[in-house]
Design a protein around this motif. Structure first.
Motif, PDB file in Angstrom:
ATOM      1  N   LYS A   1       6.915  -9.331   0.964  1.00 37.85           N
ATOM      2  CA  LYS A   1       5.420  -9.667   1.268  1.00 37.85           C
ATOM      3  C   LYS A   1       4.841  -8.204   1.446  1.00 37.85           C
ATOM      4  N   TRP A   2       5.362  -7.082   1.766  1.00 43.18           N
ATOM      5  CA  TRP A   2       4.656  -5.932   2.081  1.00 43.18           C
ATOM      6  C   TRP A   2       5.137  -4.840   1.010  1.00 43.18           C
ATOM      7  N   LEU A   3       4.155  -3.981   0.804  1.00 45.21           N
ATOM      8  CA  LEU A   3       4.654  -2.655   0.020  1.00 45.21           C
ATOM      9  C   LEU A   3       4.174  -1.275   0.647  1.00 45.21           C
ATOM     10  N   ALA A   4       5.121  -0.605   0.992  1.00 45.58           N
ATOM     11  CA  ALA A   4       4.856   0.862   1.335  1.00 45.58           C
ATOM     12  C   ALA A   4       4.886   1.939   0.249  1.00 45.58           C
TER      13      ALA A   4
ATOM     14  N   HIS B   1      -0.073  11.096  -3.374  1.00 43.85           N
ATOM     15  CA  HIS B   1      -0.193  12.359  -3.719  1.00 43.85           C
ATOM     16  C   HIS B   1      -0.628  13.134  -2.794  1.00 43.85           C
ATOM     17  N   ASP B   2      -1.441  12.573  -1.925  1.00 45.09           N
ATOM     18  CA  ASP B   2      -1.954  13.641  -0.550  1.00 45.09           C
ATOM     19  C   ASP B   2      -1.152  13.771   0.666  1.00 45.09           C
ATOM     20  N   GLY B   3      -0.174  12.995   0.731  1.00 40.20           N
ATOM     21  CA  GLY B   3       0.690  12.922   1.841  1.00 40.20           C
ATOM     22  C   GLY B   3       0.292  11.642   2.713  1.00 40.20           C
ATOM     23  N   GLN B   4      -0.137  10.702   2.362  1.00 40.91           N
ATOM     24  CA  GLN B   4      -0.415   9.269   3.140  1.00 40.91           C
ATOM     25  C   GLN B   4       0.674   8.286   3.025  1.00 40.91           C
ATOM     26  N   LEU B   5       0.963   7.557   3.955  1.00 41.00           N
ATOM     27  CA  LEU B   5       1.605   6.487   3.717  1.00 41.00           C
ATOM     28  C   LEU B   5       0.886   5.126   3.882  1.00 41.00           C
ATOM     29  N   LEU B   6       0.912   4.414   2.834  1.00 48.07           N
ATOM     30  CA  LEU B   6      -0.237   3.245   2.856  1.00 48.07           C
ATOM     31  C   LEU B   6       0.827   2.063   2.981  1.00 48.07           C
ATOM     32  N   VAL B   7       0.391   0.745   3.746  1.00 57.57           N
ATOM     33  CA  VAL B   7       1.196  -0.116   3.560  1.00 57.57           C
ATOM     34  C   VAL B   7       0.245  -1.300   3.414  1.00 57.57           C
ATOM     35  N   MET B   8       0.361  -2.106   2.368  1.00 62.61           N
ATOM     36  CA  MET B   8      -0.213  -3.412   1.863  1.00 62.61           C
ATOM     37  C   MET B   8       0.273  -4.578   1.573  1.00 62.61           C
ATOM     38  N   PRO B   9      -0.267  -5.627   1.503  1.00 62.96           N
ATOM     39  CA  PRO B   9       0.508  -6.893   1.001  1.00 62.96           C
ATOM     40  C   PRO B   9       0.713  -6.711  -0.386  1.00 62.96           C
ATOM     41  N   THR B  10       1.732  -7.445  -1.037  1.00 63.64           N
ATOM     42  CA  THR B  10       2.194  -7.189  -2.205  1.00 63.64           C
ATOM     43  C   THR B  10       0.969  -8.141  -3.262  1.00 63.64           C
TER      44      THR B  10
END
Length: 845
Positions: free
Chosen positions: A237-240, A244-253
């Motif tokens: 259900k989720w994508l981590a 490129h600029d060093g951020q971790l994003l978490v979003m639904p698929t």
């Protein structure tokens, strides 16, 4: 104090605690993860290690030969093999759901190994295009793989059990290779097909499916830059994603929004990115592990050696050169007991046990404080015990639960017992020799039966048997696998000795299939052992086919016959029939009445010639004769056997042959004579059909043949048939009278009646005329009837009442008068005449 020491190991990520206990110090030697490719199976599964051929490494004292080595999770080596495969560099390897190691090489070939480093045949090819273009990257999941070629095309095998490679839609990447790749497993995709996610240099994602490509450049209104690393959560259900600029994003698929973003203070992409259960994401650089949650500051763990992250459903295992750790969120039940300063009912109950052990009155005080919440406190202690890896802490928590339960009247008594059972199983498989460090959540998700199957495959048969027995599961699967493994591994042990070893264990399980073990022995070239084993199989349906497969046909026939199962007997019969010469086959079945009778029944319908050979070989000439006679009748059903057909010739020969065979025995004189006459009659009938050109004689009776000849005016032929078959004079007269009446040749009939006094009298002449409705002709013969009764009845039949009455009066028979009255009931004057006659008879009497 205990609470302090337990909680001191925890780390706080916003408002959630995490712990990282060491599961094992690794028992392997000289393994450097940075120099090897490593594949770790989830659910505490095995670890595969092979030297990384893409790196230049110093060999130390080890052999230049590349070896694939397989260890358990504690670093105890299970097996090893020399890597011999051509086909280029090893691109990727991973464990499938059934713990088979899949290894993908550059030319698109997938080699598979079991846990004992034995090659599983056949290998799988990703197809011609992969072979020609070279594979550069791959992603595995539970039972499948996708691979990327040098020309940026994507190929997929969705299920290793049905390995059919197919190409996904063209991603349209041109010449630029993707920065990273991940998959959403088919079970989490609406279409039921795998979904491949590619991070590309121009920014955003390319989502590739079977027949569609989607570009994702913005999520929730925010533009996605180039993504360096991707990880999909365990539930799909989720994508981590690491940017490129060093951020971790978490979003639904479904890419509808960015759930949260975290600055990781490093633009250098992590070597690994993995989900820790469903609560946090773990990133690894070469000296640091960073755990990021949805809120709050990340947690850092420093490492001075390389690590491998192994995602699990409730955490992430961390493998290093020296240890195996398990990073997980601390369960709520454990937090409520061991959190510093906790005053929850469970913490007070745990504390009360400590006071009780020290014989302090404060134990009773604690219990009074939580009396209303005691069942809840007991349940929390039981739950916390289940989540512990430390055995002494498990024991203390369960003692606290048991102590509290003594003061509960309504608590389920078997909850502690159930947890003890589960923990005994978990502790047994967690031992470093077995090396399966399952958490309780993983164990419930995996199920006991799958755990036992994995123990069996690792040849931990004794432990698997004890767990099966302890949990009340079927032990047959364990004993069967052990027996087959024992046969494979015991080539030097004599058959008789090995049989006793096997029977000793096989007898533990009622209803176990000895036949299946015997089949394995036969497959391993131990036919004698197989024959000895199959003797112990109580089910004939399993025993007989195996006896046939190992060449024990006579024993199979005996067993099938004893069982009384006709299907089994037929199975053996057909098998022997195909393998043995006819005479040997006949000798085999002759001694078995059931088999013989079934063979005869079948052959009567389908195999006449073969049955004749059988009867001849056993001297049953009369049976052969009956078969020949039956064949002659079968020939008569042929539509060509008419109009003087030459097929009558073979028919007659068959009957003559049967007559010859009948004549060999005195008991069949009647049959012999009947066959002789049948052949003679058929010959005459055939000649008659040829001469008359009418197909009306063959297969009719002697009487019908004579009648037909007379009807056709062929009196000479009729006399010939009469003479040949010694037809009696009376029968001859009957036949001729009715035949002449049929063709209404009344002159010939009259002439025939005058040749001499008919031996049958004149009544048949009268009846023939009356039946033909020729009253005038009948009157020629009625006066010649000697018996007045017959005359009276004949006159009555043609309606001559007075003459009938005259004849009846001569007979003086009252009953006859009654019958005649009924015959002439339409005639009123005749009825009164008969009544008068009857009255006069009664008056006389």
């Amino acid at each position: 104090m205990a609470n302090v020491s337990v909680a001191a190991e925890w780390q706080l990520l916003y408002n959630r605690y995490y712990r990282k206990p060491e599961l094992y110090p690794m028992r392997w030697k000289h393994i450097d993860l940075s120099r090897n490719k490593v594949a770790c199976a989830p659910f505490g599964g095995p670890i595969a290690v092979i030297r990384d051929d893409s790196k230049i490494v110093q060999l130390y004292a080890e052999s230049a030969l590349r070896k694939l080595r397989i260890f358990n999770s504690a670093g105890v080596q299970i097996s090893e093999t020399v890597w011999k495969h051509p086909g280029g560099r090893l691109i990727g390897m991973a464990w499938t759901d059934d713990q088979t190691l899949a290894c993908l090489v550059q030319d698109g070939t997938i080699f598979r190994y079991n846990i004992h480093a034995e090659l599983v045949e056949p290998s799988i090819s990703m197809g011609k295009e992969c072979f020609e273009q070279n594979v550069v990257d791959s992603v595995f999941w539970a039972n499948g793989v996708v691979c990327l070629t040098e020309s940026q095309r994507i190929f997929c095998v969705a299920d290793f059990k049905n390995p059919k490679p197919h190409e996904l839609a063209e991603p349209g990447l041109e010449d630029s290779a993707p920065l990273c790749m991940a998959v959403i497993e088919p079970q989490y995709v609406m279409s039921g097909n795998v979904e491949v996610l590619l991070g590309v240099t121009e920014g955003g994602l390319v989502v590739v499916e079977e027949d569609s490509v989607q570009r994702v450049e913005t999520v929730g209104g925010e533009v996605l830059g180039p993504l360096q690393k991707l990880a999909v959560s365990g539930d799909g259900k989720w994508l981590a994603a690491f940017t490129h600029d060093g951020q971790l994003l978490v979003m639904p698929t479904d890419f509808s929004e960015i759930k949260f973003a975290c600055n990781c203070e490093s633009a250098l992409p992590p070597e690994q990115l993995a989900w820790c259960g469903m609560d946090s994401v773990v990133l690894y650089w070469d000296d640091m592990l960073l755990m990021v949650g949805p809120i709050g500051e990340p947690v850092r763990y420093l490492y001075d050696e390389p690590v491998i992250l192994i995602p699990e459903c409730d955490g992430v295992r961390i493998l290093s050169n020296s240890s195996m750790e398990f990073l997980q969120r601390v369960p709520d039940s454990t937090v409520s007991i061991f959190k510093i300063g906790s005053t929850s009912p469970a913490a007070l109950l745990y504390d009360a046990l400590d006071h009780f052990d020290r014989r302090s009155a404060k134990a009773d005080e604690n219990l009074r404080l939580i009396r209303s919440s005691l069942p809840e406190a007991v349940e929390t202690c039981i739950d916390a015990a289940g989540h512990e890896f430390d055995v002494s802490r498990q024991r203390t928590l369960l003692r606290a639960a048991s102590y509290g339960q003594a003061f509960c009247s309504h608590f389920q008594r078997d909850r502690i017992q159930e947890m003890c059972k589960t923990l005994r199983v978990l502790n047994a498989v967690r031992s470093s020799e077995v090396g399966i460090p399952l958490s309780i959540k993983q164990y419930k998700l995996l199920t006991p039966s799958v755990l036992i199957a994995r123990l069996i495959n690792a040849h931990q048969h004794l432990l698997a048997l004890r767990i099966s027995e302890y949990l009340g599961l079927n032990q047959e699967v364990v004993i069967m696998h052990w027996s087959c493994s024992k046969i494979t591994a015991s080539l030097a042990i004599p058959d008789a000795t090995l049989l006793e070893i096997l029977l000793d264990k096989l007898r533990l399980c009622k209803g176990i299939s000895y036949a299946a073990v015997a089949a394995h022995a036969d497959k391993n070239g131990r036919r004698k052992l197989a024959a000895m084993l199959v003797e112990h199989e109580p089910r004939s349906s399993k025993q007989v086919p195996l006896l046939l497969s190992i060449g024990e046909e006579d024993t199979a026939l005996a067993k099938a016959t004893e069982s009384g199962d006709t299907d089994l007997v037929y199975l053996v019969l057909f098998h022997i029939w195909q393998k043995r010469p006819a005479l040997e086959f006949f000798g085999t079945i002759q001694a078995k009445p059931l088999a013989r009778d079934l063979f005869i029944t079948y052959s009567r319908c389908y195999k006449h010639e073969f049955l004749k050979d059988f009867f001849l070989s056993t001297g049953q000439l009369n049976e052969v004769a009956f078969l020949l006679w039956k064949e002659s009748w079968e020939l008569s059903k042929n539509p060509m056997a008419s109009k003087g057909s030459p097929l009558h010739g073979p028919r007659i020969k068959l009957i003559e042959k049967s007559q010859g065979l009948f004549s060999e025995t005195k008991e069949h004189n009647f049959e012999s004579k009947a066959a002789e006459e049948h052949a003679k009659l058929l010959r005459i009938q055939h000649e008659l059909e040829v001469s008359t050109k009418q197909a009306i004689f063959v297969d009719s009776s002697i009487s019908d043949t004579i009648r037909t000849c007379i009807v056709l005016g062929n009196h000479r032929a009729a006399m010939k048939v009469r003479t040949e078959f010694k037809v009696s004079e009376k029968r001859w007269y009957w036949l001729k009278v009715f035949a002449l009446a049929t063709i209404r040749d009344w002159d010939a009939l009259e002439k025939f009646s005058k040749e001499k006094r008919p031996p049958i009298g004149f009544r048949p002449f009268v009846e023939a005329c009356i039946d033909a409705d020729e009253k005038g002709e009948a009157l020629k013969y009625i006066p010649k009837l000697a018996d007045p009764r017959e005359r009276a009845e004949s006159y009555a039949r043609i309606g001559m009442a007075k003459e009938a009455a005259d004849a009846a009066s001569q007979a003086k028979d009252g009953e006859l008068l009654g019958r005649l009255k009924l015959t002439l009931s339409q005639n009123t004057s005749a009825s009164s005449l008969f009544d008068t006659l009857r009255s006069s008879f009664q008056g006389v009497s």
